[in-house]
Scaffold this active site. Structure first.
Site, PDB file in Angstrom:
ATOM      1  N   GLY A 107      39.671  35.589  36.890  1.00 45.66           N
ATOM      2  CA  GLY A 107      39.235  36.692  37.378  1.00 45.66           C
ATOM      3  C   GLY A 107      38.057  37.440  36.732  1.00 45.66           C
ATOM      4  O   GLY A 107      37.787  38.670  37.436  1.00 45.66           O
ATOM      5  N   ASP A 108      37.275  36.798  36.017  1.00 48.40           N
ATOM      6  CA  ASP A 108      36.286  37.619  35.266  1.00 48.40           C
ATOM      7  C   ASP A 108      35.034  37.471  36.091  1.00 48.40           C
ATOM      8  O   ASP A 108      34.832  36.739  36.937  1.00 48.40           O
ATOM      9  CB  ASP A 108      35.922  36.525  34.097  1.00 48.40           C
ATOM     10  CG  ASP A 108      34.844  37.307  33.284  1.00 48.40           C
ATOM     11  OD1 ASP A 108      35.049  38.200  32.314  1.00 48.40           O
ATOM     12  OD2 ASP A 108      33.613  37.206  33.666  1.00 48.40           O
TER      13      ASP A 108
END
Length: 240
Positions: free
Chosen positions: A190-191
């Site tokens: 999710g970064d």
């Protein structure tokens, strides 16, 4: 999706150390070259990564720790919680003010609980983050969390345990696995910074989704952490 992550907050110096068995450790800097076995595996598994790896023969994966104060498990979580959704500059400023309040180091669980919450806010920390850190400190004091217990848990057990704390999600838990325990097979799917790095390196015509990140990273197992490190390095060198 937020515009910054705790990983982005240290992305300008982030490196990942070669895989090693989990152990409780207090970080005090230092680095070693990337594991040649992991490098070879990733290069054979993914031609894009092979180009990134071959371009960095002297890659020292955790050199970034030299720019941080010594960190135990609690200190690592303090650092990461502060950095959530903040820029590099803002994170460093808050950490510096907090260290100044505690004689040049990050607070212990006992010290953090003893300080007035208003003092934490005065460092630039939000009320929510202060509450998260107090909840963590309570768990370290009553024994629900410790360096030793966390080091003995599986990745999945650590994620489940940490995400029970209000204000900590999978994002922070995965970062802890990399930073505090040097776990070799962690993906920060999710970064935003990592997704941008993948978009640039692999020529995506869009920002890859988390599902696309997970699918792409399957070929990197069991060395996803090191793959992430090379991708961050490539993005930083291009200034993306």
């Amino acid at each position: 999706m937020t515009l910054k992550s705790e990983t982005e907050a240290v992305a300008d110096v982030m490196r990942t150390r070669p895989p090693r068995p989990p152990a409780a450790r207090r970080h005090s800097g230092g680095s070693a070259p990337a594991d040649p076995i992991a490098r070879e595996f990733l290069g054979q598994a993914d031609p894009v990564l092979k180009r990134l790896i071959d371009a960095r023969p002297d890659f020292h994966p955790r050199a970034w720790l030299e720019q941080l104060p010594p960190l135990d498990a609690f200190g690592t979580l303090v650092f990461q919680v502060i950095g959530q959704q903040l820029s590099v500059t803002a994170t460093r400023a808050i950490v510096a003010r907090l260290r100044e309040r505690f004689s040049g180091r990050l607070p212990s669980p006992e010290e953090l609980l003893a300080v007035d919450p208003h003092e934490l806010r005065a460092s630039g920390m939000s009320t929510r983050k202060g509450s998260t850190l107090r909840a963590l400190a309570e768990r370290f004091l009553d024994g629900r969390l410790s360096d030793q217990s966390l080091a003995l848990m599986s990745d999945e057990e650590i994620e489940a345990t940490l995400t029970e704390v209000p204000g900590i999600g999978p994002w922070t838990a995965h970062g802890f696995l990399i930073v505090a325990l040097d776990r070799p097979d962690v993906l920060l799917s999710g970064d935003l910074a990592l997704r941008r790095a993948v978009q640039n390196a692999y020529g995506f015509d869009h920002l890859p989704t988390e599902d696309e990140m997970v699918e792409l990273a399957e070929r990197w197992r069991p060395y996803r952490s090191l793959a992430v490190s090379y991708l961050f390095a490539s993005a930083l060198e291009k200034g993306t």
